[in-house]
Design a protein around this motif. Structure first.
Motif, PDB file in Angstrom:
ATOM      1  N   SER A  60       0.828  -1.207   0.000  1.00 62.69           N
ATOM      2  CA  SER A  60       0.000   0.000   0.000  1.00 62.69           C
ATOM      3  C   SER A  60       0.863   1.258   0.000  1.00 62.69           C
ATOM      4  O   SER A  60       0.591   2.219  -0.740  1.00 62.69           O
ATOM      5  N   GLN A  76       2.449   1.798  -3.373  1.00 64.64           N
ATOM      6  CA  GLN A  76       1.470   2.332  -4.324  1.00 64.64           C
ATOM      7  C   GLN A  76       1.289   3.833  -4.118  1.00 64.64           C
ATOM      8  O   GLN A  76       1.171   4.600  -5.079  1.00 64.64           O
ATOM      9  N   ILE A  77       1.271   4.268  -2.866  1.00 63.09           N
ATOM     10  CA  ILE A  77       1.152   5.705  -2.561  1.00 63.09           C
ATOM     11  C   ILE A  77       2.359   6.451  -3.115  1.00 63.09           C
ATOM     12  O   ILE A  77       2.236   7.534  -3.700  1.00 63.09           O
ATOM     13  N   GLN A 125      -1.609  13.145   3.557  1.00 60.85           N
ATOM     14  CA  GLN A 125      -2.420  13.148   4.768  1.00 60.85           C
ATOM     15  C   GLN A 125      -2.062  11.935   5.637  1.00 60.85           C
ATOM     16  O   GLN A 125      -2.135  10.790   5.186  1.00 60.85           O
ATOM     17  N   GLY A 126      -1.653  12.219   6.864  1.00 59.59           N
ATOM     18  CA  GLY A 126      -1.285  11.121   7.737  1.00 59.59           C
ATOM     19  C   GLY A 126      -0.665  11.600   9.030  1.00 59.59           C
ATOM     20  O   GLY A 126      -0.718  12.787   9.368  1.00 59.59           O
ATOM     21  N   GLU A 178       2.993   8.371   8.300  1.00 58.32           N
ATOM     22  CA  GLU A 178       2.154   7.178   8.183  1.00 58.32           C
ATOM     23  C   GLU A 178       0.828   7.614   7.563  1.00 58.32           C
ATOM     24  O   GLU A 178       0.003   8.233   8.236  1.00 58.32           O
ATOM     25  N   PRO A 179       0.616   7.355   6.287  1.00 59.59           N
ATOM     26  CA  PRO A 179      -0.627   7.771   5.638  1.00 59.59           C
ATOM     27  C   PRO A 179      -1.843   7.181   6.335  1.00 59.59           C
ATOM     28  O   PRO A 179      -1.795   6.059   6.846  1.00 59.59           O
ATOM     29  N   PHE A 180      -2.938   7.927   6.346  1.00 59.29           N
ATOM     30  CA  PHE A 180      -4.152   7.450   6.999  1.00 59.29           C
ATOM     31  C   PHE A 180      -4.624   6.116   6.416  1.00 59.29           C
ATOM     32  O   PHE A 180      -5.229   5.298   7.115  1.00 59.29           O
ATOM     33  N   GLU A 181      -4.328   5.884   5.125  1.00 61.04           N
ATOM     34  CA  GLU A 181      -4.772   4.647   4.476  1.00 61.04           C
ATOM     35  C   GLU A 181      -4.184   3.381   5.101  1.00 61.04           C
ATOM     36  O   GLU A 181      -4.747   2.289   4.967  1.00 61.04           O
ATOM     37  N   THR A 182      -3.044   3.528   5.772  1.00 60.40           N
ATOM     38  CA  THR A 182      -2.376   2.343   6.316  1.00 60.40           C
ATOM     39  C   THR A 182      -2.405   2.282   7.843  1.00 60.40           C
ATOM     40  O   THR A 182      -1.799   1.385   8.430  1.00 60.40           O
ATOM     41  N   ASP A 214      -4.883   1.510   9.968  1.00 62.96           N
ATOM     42  CA  ASP A 214      -5.546   0.306  10.475  1.00 62.96           C
ATOM     43  C   ASP A 214      -4.661  -0.929  10.298  1.00 62.96           C
ATOM     44  O   ASP A 214      -4.566  -1.767  11.203  1.00 62.96           O
TER      45      ASP A 214
END
Length: 250
Positions: A169, A172-173, A206-207, A222-226, A228
């Protein structure tokens, strides 16, 4: 003033001479505890055992205790409740049990020549089952093997899968960002996977920031997407640590 038999025979000098030739810590302690004796029957038994040991060594054979770590520390530990041994101590235990098992077999094969030594070796409890458990669970590198328990194997599989997912992930970012927007690698900060971002471009990602480089020109985000997935990875790691502690306690 008359001298005692112990003084005439220079018992203390003899003990010190033997202590210098002892190759293991328990042997040195046994010599320190050795008491002068006039018990003829006890002495004759001791001398007979010594004669066999001398012939054993003269035949070019070994006893194998010289290279072993001192077991006193971990032996004292396991006497108390709630004992937790370190991984290195388990390897020391395995080495001692391995040597004891080997000696039992060696003296059993030479029982006719060395009956007293064979009887002494036979009195040692057979811990091959315990030895097998330790060897299967702990690698020579002092790492706990996946084979230590089915639960540990499952947890580690989850860790590998989650770690791979987080890294994919983040990569990819990185690829999705414009060229020159940051450095192209994934790293760890505070036990969480993050990506480096140039400080002036921080608002473009964003993170959560987990620190900065020594120069302050790069921050680790640490991006918000990762978040969790990173949380899940931390949980799996904590579960692994608990299983490890439980194994050591058992």
């Amino acid at each position: 003033m008359s001298r005692t038999a112990e003084e005439i025979l220079e018992f203390e000098k003899l003990r010190e001479l033997l202590r210098g030739r002892s190759t293991c810590a328990p042997g040195k302690r046994a010599l320190d505890a050795l008491q002068f004796s006039r018990d003829r029957a006890q002495l004759e038994k001791g001398f007979a055992l010594i004669r066999e040991a001398r012939e054993w060594l003269r035949a070019g054979k070994e006893l194998g205790f010289g290279a072993l770590a001192d077991p006193e520390i971990w032996l004292a530990k396991i006497e108390g409740p709630g004992t937790v041994l370190e991984v290195g101590e388990f390897l020391d235990v395995a080495s001692l049990l391995d040597t004891a098992s080997w000696l039992r077999q060696q003296f059993r094969e030479d029982e006719d020549k060395f009956p007293l030594l064979a009887a002494r070796a036979e009195s040692v409890i057979d811990f091959r089952d315990v030895l097998g458990l330790i060897r299967r669970a702990i690698l020579p590198t002092s790492e706990i093997s996946d084979d230590a328990s089915p639960e540990l194997r499952k947890i580690r599989a989850n860790i590998l899968q989650t770690r791979d997912s987080v890294q994919k992930s983040l990569k990819q970012i990185l690829r999705a960002r414009n060229a020159g927007a940051g450095e192209d690698y994934v790293t760890l900060r505070n036990e969480r996977f993050v990506i480096p971002v140039r400080a002036e471009q921080r608002r473009g990602v964003q993170g959560i920031v987990h620190g900065a480089s020594g120069t302050g020109q790069t921050v680790f985000v640490e991006p918000f997407e990762t978040v969790d997935a990173n949380n899940q990875l931390v949980q799996f790691s904590e579960e692994e640590a608990r299983k490890f502690s439980a194994f050591c306690a058992d």
